[in-house]
Motif scaffolding. Structure first.
Motif, mmCIF file in Angstrom:
data_model
loop_
_atom_site.group_PDB
_atom_site.id
_atom_site.type_symbol
_atom_site.label_atom_id
_atom_site.label_comp_id
_atom_site.label_asym_id
_atom_site.label_seq_id
_atom_site.Cartn_x
_atom_site.Cartn_y
_atom_site.Cartn_z
ATOM 1 N N LEU A 1 0.873 -1.277 0.017
ATOM 2 C CA LEU A 1 -0.127 0.113 0.064
ATOM 3 C C LEU A 1 0.776 1.321 -0.002
ATOM 4 N N SER A 2 1.708 1.366 0.866
ATOM 5 C CA SER A 2 2.696 2.541 1.075
ATOM 6 C C SER A 2 3.496 2.935 -0.189
ATOM 7 N N LEU A 3 4.065 1.797 -0.835
ATOM 8 C CA LEU A 3 4.867 2.134 -2.007
ATOM 9 C C LEU A 3 4.228 2.065 -3.205
ATOM 10 N N SER A 4 2.568 1.962 -3.212
ATOM 11 C CA SER A 4 1.894 1.974 -4.541
ATOM 12 C C SER A 4 2.019 3.352 -4.958
ATOM 13 N N PRO A 5 2.129 3.381 -6.461
ATOM 14 C CA PRO A 5 2.051 4.726 -7.172
ATOM 15 C C PRO A 5 0.780 5.511 -6.961
ATOM 16 N N ARG A 6 -0.409 4.708 -6.735
ATOM 17 C CA ARG A 6 -1.651 5.243 -6.150
ATOM 18 C C ARG A 6 -1.668 6.182 -4.943
ATOM 19 N N ARG A 7 -0.725 5.667 -4.155
ATOM 20 C CA ARG A 7 -0.809 6.423 -3.078
ATOM 21 C C ARG A 7 -0.736 7.903 -2.934
ATOM 22 N N ALA A 8 0.189 8.548 -4.055
ATOM 23 C CA ALA A 8 0.302 9.906 -4.218
ATOM 24 C C ALA A 8 -0.949 10.425 -4.445
ATOM 25 N N GLN A 9 -1.791 10.149 -5.217
ATOM 26 C CA GLN A 9 -3.352 10.717 -5.467
ATOM 27 C C GLN A 9 -4.252 10.356 -4.846
ATOM 28 N N ALA A 10 -3.786 9.566 -3.320
ATOM 29 C CA ALA A 10 -5.075 9.227 -2.557
ATOM 30 C C ALA A 10 -5.145 10.181 -1.386
ATOM 31 N N ALA A 11 -4.994 11.475 -1.262
ATOM 32 C CA ALA A 11 -5.131 12.230 -0.027
ATOM 33 C C ALA A 11 -6.045 11.824 0.784
ATOM 34 N N HIS A 12 -7.251 11.490 0.216
ATOM 35 C CA HIS A 12 -8.436 11.038 1.254
ATOM 36 C C HIS A 12 -8.170 9.688 2.210
ATOM 37 N N VAL A 13 -6.589 9.024 1.742
ATOM 38 C CA VAL A 13 -6.577 7.689 2.602
ATOM 39 C C VAL A 13 -5.408 8.140 3.649
ATOM 40 N N ALA A 14 -5.687 7.476 4.804
ATOM 41 C CA ALA A 14 -4.345 7.497 5.601
ATOM 42 C C ALA A 14 -4.271 5.978 5.938
ATOM 43 N N ILE A 15 -3.058 5.639 6.303
ATOM 44 C CA ILE A 15 -2.641 4.040 6.444
ATOM 45 C C ILE A 15 -2.045 3.951 7.828
ATOM 46 N N GLY A 16 -2.658 3.303 8.620
ATOM 47 C CA GLY A 16 -2.117 2.763 10.018
ATOM 48 C C GLY A 16 -1.945 1.315 10.108
ATOM 49 N N ARG A 17 -0.847 0.948 10.789
ATOM 50 C CA ARG A 17 -0.307 -0.336 10.786
ATOM 51 C C ARG A 17 -0.627 -0.709 12.292
ATOM 52 N N VAL A 18 -1.153 -1.890 12.168
ATOM 53 C CA VAL A 18 -1.561 -2.825 13.649
ATOM 54 C C VAL A 18 -0.457 -3.699 13.635
ATOM 55 N N GLU A 19 0.478 -3.592 14.646
ATOM 56 C CA GLU A 19 1.468 -4.476 14.720
ATOM 57 C C GLU A 19 1.136 -5.728 15.830
ATOM 58 N N LEU A 20 0.327 -5.415 16.634
ATOM 59 C CA LEU A 20 -0.091 -6.199 17.765
ATOM 60 C C LEU A 20 -1.580 -6.563 17.455
ATOM 61 N N LEU A 21 -2.037 -7.713 17.080
ATOM 62 C CA LEU A 21 -3.415 -8.015 16.776
ATOM 63 C C LEU A 21 -4.232 -8.469 18.330
ATOM 64 N N TYR A 22 -3.503 -9.349 19.022
ATOM 65 C CA TYR A 22 -4.059 -9.684 20.278
ATOM 66 C C TYR A 22 -2.996 -9.767 21.351
ATOM 67 N N PRO A 23 -3.283 -9.171 22.657
ATOM 68 C CA PRO A 23 -4.781 -8.623 22.727
ATOM 69 C C PRO A 23 -5.021 -7.397 21.891
ATOM 70 N N PHE A 24 -6.310 -7.031 21.432
ATOM 71 C CA PHE A 24 -6.542 -6.009 20.906
ATOM 72 C C PHE A 24 -6.115 -4.681 21.411
ATOM 73 N N PRO A 25 -5.148 -3.759 20.586
ATOM 74 C CA PRO A 25 -4.778 -2.549 21.227
ATOM 75 C C PRO A 25 -6.097 -1.424 21.129
ATOM 76 N N SER A 26 -7.157 -1.781 21.728
ATOM 77 C CA SER A 26 -8.121 -0.803 21.718
ATOM 78 C C SER A 26 -7.552 0.632 21.984
ATOM 79 N N ALA A 27 -6.969 0.828 22.893
ATOM 80 C CA ALA A 27 -6.808 2.444 23.306
ATOM 81 C C ALA A 27 -5.510 3.042 22.226
ATOM 82 N N GLU A 28 -4.667 2.380 21.948
ATOM 83 C CA GLU A 28 -3.870 2.828 20.626
ATOM 84 C C GLU A 28 -4.750 3.145 19.341
ATOM 85 N N ILE A 29 -5.481 2.102 18.972
ATOM 86 C CA ILE A 29 -6.410 2.268 17.863
ATOM 87 C C ILE A 29 -7.342 3.417 17.768
ATOM 88 N N ALA A 30 -7.766 3.563 18.979
ATOM 89 C CA ALA A 30 -8.728 4.808 19.334
ATOM 90 C C ALA A 30 -8.148 6.012 19.203
#
Length: 161
Positions: A55-84
């Motif tokens: 996603l981050s290295l895609s050429p489409r990224r430059a034209q997608a100002a309406h999109v932000a990309i977040g990485r979830v590096e820990l799936l469990y336990p679910f990082p509720s506070a960090e994602i919020a």
């Protein structure tokens, strides 16, 4: 022991500086490195693993100002506070999209979507983008895999309907 696709072993964007390893710490959720440029984003794409680099290295990224990309590096336990906290950084978010390269009946999608829905109100849509359900995790043919991966990336950056 390192669990990673071979493609990430030499990818410069997937490396850490020595200072990060010695003085840094593990972060379960990572904000978009271009976050300031995307603070007005209406879509927050969340993902984990290799698909982040697709996603981050895609050429489409430059034209997608309406999109932000977040990485979830820990799936469990679910990082509720960090994602919020990440969601709060993007006040115009109308949609959260979980992107994974695994088929819908594999990977973390079935765990992540209900958790994400609990974090946001009814005015924020939560959905996923991934491969259709399959009996095998692999396409079986490199060209088919690349075409499907390109479709997933394109869907993540597509203009809102």
């Amino acid at each position: 022991m390192l669990f990673t696709p071979k493609s990430l072993l030499r990818l410069p964007q997937a490396t850490s500086r020595l200072e990060e390893l010695t003085a840094g710490g593990f972060r379960s959720v990572l904000d978009d490195p271009a976050g300031d440029a995307h603070r007005a984003a209406t879509r927050l794409v969340l993902c984990s693993g290799k698909v982040y680099y697709d996603l981050s290295l895609s050429p489409r990224r430059a034209q997608a100002a309406h999109v932000a990309i977040g990485r979830v590096e820990l799936l469990y336990p679910f990082p509720s506070a960090e994602i919020a906290e990440l969601i709060k950084r993007y006040p115009k978010i109308a949609e959260i999209v979980w992107v994974q390269e695994e088929p819908r009946n594999m990977g973390p999608q079935k765990f992540m979507l209900p958790q994400l829905r609990q974090l946001v109100g009814p005015d924020v849509t939560v959905r996923d983008i991934g491969r259709p359900e399959r009996s095998s995790p692999a396409e079986g043919y490199p060209a088919a895999h690349q075409a499907e991966q390109a479709r997933i990336v394109a869907a993540a950056f597509a203009a809102a309907d």
